[in-house]
Design a protein around this motif. Structure first.
Motif, PDB file in Angstrom:
ATOM      1  N   ILE A  95     -67.731  51.999  48.505  1.00  0.00           N
ATOM      2  CA  ILE A  95     -68.174  53.100  47.642  1.00  0.00           C
ATOM      3  C   ILE A  95     -69.416  52.654  46.881  1.00  0.00           C
ATOM      4  CG2 ILE A  95     -67.543  54.615  45.730  1.00  0.00           C
ATOM      5  CD1 ILE A  95     -64.642  54.314  46.526  1.00  0.00           C
ATOM      6  N   LYS A  96     -70.490  53.394  47.021  1.00  0.00           N
ATOM      7  CA  LYS A  96     -71.755  53.009  46.393  1.00  0.00           C
ATOM      8  C   LYS A  96     -71.747  53.378  44.913  1.00  0.00           C
ATOM      9  CE  LYS A  96     -74.411  53.512  50.673  1.00  0.00           C
ATOM     10  NZ  LYS A  96     -75.556  54.173  51.334  1.00  0.00           N
ATOM     11  N   LEU A  97     -72.679  52.749  44.179  1.00  0.00           N
ATOM     12  CA  LEU A  97     -72.732  52.924  42.739  1.00  0.00           C
ATOM     13  C   LEU A  97     -72.985  54.373  42.359  1.00  0.00           C
ATOM     14  CD1 LEU A  97     -72.738  51.712  39.899  1.00  0.00           C
ATOM     15  CD2 LEU A  97     -75.169  51.217  40.174  1.00  0.00           C
ATOM     16  N   ASP A  98     -73.846  55.075  43.125  1.00  0.00           N
ATOM     17  CA  ASP A  98     -74.146  56.455  42.767  1.00  0.00           C
ATOM     18  C   ASP A  98     -72.985  57.398  43.060  1.00  0.00           C
ATOM     19  OD1 ASP A  98     -74.281  56.221  45.469  1.00  0.00           O
ATOM     20  OD2 ASP A  98     -76.131  57.354  45.724  1.00  0.00           O
ATOM     21  N   LYS A  99     -71.939  56.907  43.757  1.00  0.00           N
ATOM     22  CA  LYS A  99     -70.751  57.714  44.012  1.00  0.00           C
ATOM     23  C   LYS A  99     -69.638  57.440  42.994  1.00  0.00           C
ATOM     24  CE  LYS A  99     -72.347  59.498  47.875  1.00  0.00           C
ATOM     25  NZ  LYS A  99     -72.655  60.948  48.002  1.00  0.00           N
ATOM     26  N   LEU A 100     -69.810  56.409  42.192  1.00  0.00           N
ATOM     27  CA  LEU A 100     -68.814  56.058  41.195  1.00  0.00           C
ATOM     28  C   LEU A 100     -69.040  56.840  39.921  1.00  0.00           C
ATOM     29  CD1 LEU A 100     -68.669  52.183  41.708  1.00  0.00           C
ATOM     30  CD2 LEU A 100     -66.923  53.848  42.352  1.00  0.00           C
ATOM     31  N   PRO A 101     -67.981  57.095  39.141  1.00  0.00           N
ATOM     32  CA  PRO A 101     -66.593  56.685  39.378  1.00  0.00           C
ATOM     33  C   PRO A 101     -65.972  57.446  40.551  1.00  0.00           C
ATOM     34  CG  PRO A 101     -66.685  58.186  37.518  1.00  0.00           C
ATOM     35  CD  PRO A 101     -68.115  57.915  37.904  1.00  0.00           C
ATOM     36  N   ALA A 102     -64.873  56.919  41.043  1.00  0.00           N
ATOM     37  CA  ALA A 102     -64.198  57.527  42.181  1.00  0.00           C
ATOM     38  C   ALA A 102     -62.690  57.444  41.976  1.00  0.00           C
ATOM     39  CB  ALA A 102     -64.605  56.836  43.473  1.00  0.00           C
ATOM     40  N   ILE A 103     -61.984  58.327  42.675  1.00  0.00           N
ATOM     41  CA  ILE A 103     -60.522  58.339  42.617  1.00  0.00           C
ATOM     42  C   ILE A 103     -60.004  58.234  44.041  1.00  0.00           C
ATOM     43  CG2 ILE A 103     -58.465  59.631  41.958  1.00  0.00           C
ATOM     44  CD1 ILE A 103     -60.087  61.018  39.825  1.00  0.00           C
TER      45      ILE A 103
END
Length: 694
Positions: A482-490
Motif C-alpha cells: 500500500i503506497k503512502l498516497d493511499k494511506l490510511p487504509a483499512i
C-alpha cells in the motif's frame, strides 16, 4: 555491671544513630550480640577521616525489588542494610565525639582510627553476652517457610509488622509491598495486616511458623484470588510525589488500572503518559494491572518524573520562543513537536499552551504489539478526541481470536486500520470519516477494529511480521504494497469455510475515499461475508439439533438405566432379606432340634432297666402313637409315672408337645403327679395309653 540485650540494643542505637529497632536488631543478631563486632559492621574503615563529611553514593540497583518498568520502589534507599548506614553513621560518630570530648578542631582534622574510637565509645560498656540470656523471653523467633527453604528471623517483642517484613526482605529479597504472610493466630489475623501493629500484641509464642507468599510471581494475588476480589471493592489512597510540583493524592477504586492512573495524572498535571516515569510499582505490573491485583497497600506512595526535555530559552528575552536543537540522533517526534509548537497561535495568548500534538501514534522502536497498541489508542484519542471508533487493545493474535475464532453466528470481521503520520489524508480521514456516527456504529456491531501506526520502519516491520504469522503472507504483502498516497487504509479480514481454515484479506479500503463510499464498502463486505457464513451457520444449526437429539436420547437412556438399576437394587435387597430370613429360621430350627435332642438324651439316660418277662411284679405298657403305631416296654410296678413319661420322651415325643391319655377311666397322665407308681395308678399287669398332640 553486665548489660542485657535491651541495654546492648540501646547502646548500639545511641552510638550509631540508627532509630529503626529492626535494623539495629539485625546488625546485633549478625554479630551474635557482640557490640564491638556490630559497630565494626557499620563503622567507616580504619583509614577513613572523620573530619570529611560522608558522601552518599547512589546505592546499586537491587534486582529483586526493581519493578518491571525499570524503577525502584519508593523508600528503597531507606531500606535496612549496611550499605545505607554510612550517611547517618557519620553524623552519629560526630555526636559521640562531642560526648567523649573529641569535638576540638584538631581532633576532627586528624585521621582518627576506628579501633581507637570504638575503644573510647565502648570503654564503659560490658560486652559479655552471657548475662543477656535472661532476657530471651523478649525475643520472638519466626521460622519463615518460602520456596521450600526455611529462614529464621528473630525480633524483639516491641518490633512492628513493618520491621518484620523489612527483615524478611533482607533474608529473601521479596519486597515488603509484595509479601503475603500466612500463619498468624486467627483472632489476630486482621491486626497482622497493619504495618504498625507490634508483635507483642499478636498473642505469639516464643517460636512461630509462618508461610511467605511472593505476590511478584504472577503479578497479582493468586494465592488467594478471593483477596483480589475483596480488594477490588476497596478504595485505594494513592500519594504521588513530583520532582518540581505539588504532591497529588487520589482516591481510586481497586479496579483502576495502571493505565487509568497514568491518564488521571495526565489530566491533572498535563504530563503525557509517554513522558511519565514511575517509581513504586511492584514487580510484574503492566498497564492492564489493577490496583487490587498489584499487591500494593490500600495507602501507597509513588514518585513520578517527567522525561520530557525542558525547553531552552534565552534568559535575556522574556518572550522568546522555545529553541529546539535537532541532532542526528533526535527522533522525528521531537522535530515535529517543535514545529507544531512554533506554528501554534496560542504562543501569543495569555493562557498556558496546550500539549503539542504528535502525528506519530506509536513511538519508534516500540517493544511489543501490546504496548504499541495501547500507545496507539491513547495517542489517537488525545489527537482526534471524541467521538472515535472503539479500537481493540492488545496483540493482533488476540484481536484475530476475538473476531474469527468463534462460532459462525458470533463471528465478526477483523478490520485493521493502518495509520501513517506523513500521509496528507490522515486529518480528513480521522477527523471526518472515522468520527461519523454510522461508521462508528458499523465498526462496533460488525467488526473488531485493530489499529497500528506504520510511520516508523521498525514498527512497520514488526507489524508485517505479525501479519504473516497471524493472518497470512498474502496479508503481509498486501499491507506492504500500500503506497503512502493511499494511506490510511483499512484491511478487512475474515474467516469462513469457503476461504479455508485460515483468515484471508477480503477487501482493502484506501484513505482517498468519501464517507458514503466508505460506508458502502464496509456494508458490502459484511453482506458478502455473511453470505459465505450461511452454509456454515446451517451446518452448525444442524449439528446443534443433532447434539440436542442425542442429548435427549442420552438423558432418556440414563433415566431408564437408573430405573433398571433401582429395580435390580430392590430385587437384590429383597433376595438378601429372604436369604437372611431363611438363615435365621434354619438357625432357629437347628437350635430347636438341638434342644429336643438334648431333652431326649436326658430322658433316655434316666430310664430304669427294662425287666424281663419271667420277673414277677412287672407291667407291660403299650403307647399308641398318633400314626397308629405302638411303642411297647415293660416296667416294674414300683416304677413311677415319670419313668413312663421319660420313655415316651426318649422316643421323640416331648411331653410339652404331647399328652399321654389313659382310655378308661379317661385321664391325662401328663397332668398327674409324676412320682406316683404304676401300681398306685393301676397300670399293671398291662395297660394301653394314647399319645395325643397338645
Amino acid at each position: 555491671m553486665s548489660e542485657n540485650k535491651e541495654d546492648t540494643l540501646a547502646s548500639f542505637q545511641n552510638i550509631t544513630g540508627i532509630d529503626d529497632v529492626g535494623e539495629a536488631f539485625s546488625h546485633l543478631e549478625a554479630a551474635d550480640w557482640n557490640l564491638m563486632d556490630a559497630l565494626s559492621r557499620v563503622m567507616p574503615h580504619e583509614d577513613s577521616p572523620l573530619a570529611i563529611p560522608v558522601q552518599q553514593s547512589e546505592p546499586p540497583a537491587r534486582n529483586p525489588v526493581e519493578s518491571t518498568n525499570g524503577f525502584r520502589p519508593p523508600g528503597y534507599e531507606e531500606l535496612p542494610g549496611p550499605s545505607n548506614a554510612a550517611g547517618f553513621f557519620g553524623a552519629a560518630l560526630q555526636n559521640q565525639n562531642q560526648n567523649l570530648n573529641l569535638h576540638q578542631p584538631h581532633h576532627l582534622q586528624q585521621r582518627f582510627p576506628t579501633s581507637q574510637l570504638l575503644a573510647q565509645l565502648t570503654s564503659s560498656i560490658n560486652l559479655d553476652p552471657a548475662s543477656s540470656q535472661n532476657n530471651n523471653q523478649n525475643v520472638i523467633t519466626f521460622n519463615i517457610h518460602f520456596n521450600q527453604q526455611l529462614y529464621q528471623v528473630r525480633l524483639p517483642s516491641e518490633a512492628t509488622i513493618e520491621q518484620l517484613k523489612r527483615k524478611i526482605f533482607d533474608e529473601t529479597s521479596v519486597p515488603v509491598c509484595r509479601q503475603a504472610i500466612r500463619g498468624w493466630p486467627p483472632s489476630k489475623a486482621s491486626d497482622a495486616q497493619q504495618l504498625g501493629t507490634r508483635l507483642c500484641n499478636l498473642d505469639l509464642a516464643q517460636e512461630n511458623e509462618l508461610i511467605l507468599v511472593d505476590l511478584t510471581d504472577d503479578g497479582f494475588m493468586d494465592t488467594e484470588q478471593d483477596d483480589v476480589t475483596q480488594r477490588v471493592d476497596k478504595t485505594f489512597t494513592i500519594h504521588i510525589q513530583f520532582e518540581s510540583d505539588t504532591p497529588l493524592t487520589l482516591s481510586l477504586p481497586g479496579g483502576t488500572t495502571m493505565q487509568a492512573l497514568k491518564m488521571n495524572v495526565y489530566d491533572i498535571k498535563s504530563i503525557p503518559v509517554r513522558h511519565q516515569e514511575w517509581t513504586g510499582w511492584p514487580n510484574g505490573c503492566d498497564n492492564e494491572t489493577t490496583l487490587a491485583q498489584s499487591g500494593i497497600e490500600l495507602s501507597h506512595r509513588f514518585a513520578v518524573r517527567s522525561t520530557a526535555r525542558p525547553a531552552q530559552t534565552n534568559s535575556n528575552q522574556p518572550n522568546a520562543f522555545e529553541v529546539v536543537t535537532v541532532d542526528s540522533e533526535s527522533s522525528a517526534d521531537e522535530f515535529e513537536d517543535a514545529t507544531d509548537f512554533n506554528n501554534a497561535e496560542y504562543i501569543f495568548t495569555d493562557s498556558p499552551p496546550a500539549q503539542p500534538l504528535n502525528r506519530h501514534l506509536i513511538p519508534n522502536n516500540t517493544d511489543d504489539e501490546t504496548s504499541g497498541s495501547t500507545q496507539f489508542v491513547e495517542n489517537y484519542k488525545l489527537r482526534y478526541g471524541d467521538p472515535h471508533p472503539e479500537f481493540f487493545v492488545g496483540s493482533l493474535e488476540s484481536a484475530k481470536q476475538l473476531a474469527c475464532q468463534r462460532p459462525a453466528k458470533e463471528r465478526k470481521l477483523l478490520a485493521i486500520y493502518l495509520h501513517h503520520g506523513k500521509s496528507i489524508q490522515i486529518n480528513v480521514f480521522c477527523d471526518q470519516l472515522m468520527k461519523h456516527e454510522s461508521i462508528i456504529q458499523t465498526f462496533r456491531e460488525k467488526f473488531v477494529l485493530y489499529g497500528w501506526d506504520m510511520t516508523y520502519e521498525s514498527n512497520k516491520d514488526m507489524f508485517l511480521s505479525s501479519l504473516t504469522a497471524c493472518i497470512s503472507s498474502n496479508a503481509s504483502l498486501t499491507a506492504r504494497n500500500i503506497k503512502l498516497d493511499k494511506l490510511p487504509a483499512i484491511m478487512l479480514v475474515g474467516k469462513s469455510r469457503q476461504l479455508g481454515s485460515n483468515c484471508e484479506v477480503l477487501s482493502v479500503i484506501h484513505g482517498n475515499i468519501g464517507l458514503d463510499d466508505l460506508l458502502t464498502r464496509l456494508i458490502e463486505t459484511c453482506e458478502m461475508f455473511e453470505q459465505q457464513l450461511q452454509v456454515e451457520i446451517r451446518e452448525e444449526d444442524a449439528r446443534a439439533a443433532r447434539d440436542q437429539v442425542k442429548a435427549e436420547q442420552d438423558m432418556a437412556y440414563q433415566q431408564t438405566l437408573q430405573a433398571d438399576m433401582a429395580k435390580d437394587a430392590a430385587k437384590r435387597q429383597k433376595e438378601a432379606a429372604q436369604l437372611a430370613e431363611r438363615k435365621r429360621m434354619e438357625s432357629e430350627r437347628a437350635e430347636e432340634d438341638a434342644r429336643r435332642e438334648s431333652i431326649r438324651l436326658v430322658a433316655q439316660q434316666s430310664l430304669p432297666q427294662e425287666p424281663s418277662e419271667q420277673v414277677a411284679g412287672t407291667s407291660k405298657i403299650r403307647v399308641r402313637k398318633p400314626t397308629g403305631d405302638f411303642l411297647e416296654r415293660r416296667f416294674f410296678i414300683s416304677n413311677n409315672l415319670q419313668d413312663l413319661l421319660n420313655f415316651v420322651t426318649a422316643n421323640g415325643f416331648l411331653i410339652e408337645e404331647y399328652k399321654l391319655i389313659r382310655n378308661w377311666p379317661r385321664r391325662d397322665l401328663t397332668a398327674m403327679e409324676g412320682s406316683q407308681t404304676l401300681e398306685t395308678l393301676k397300670l399293671y399287669p398291662q395297660e394301653t395309653v394314647i399319645l395325643e398332640e397338645r
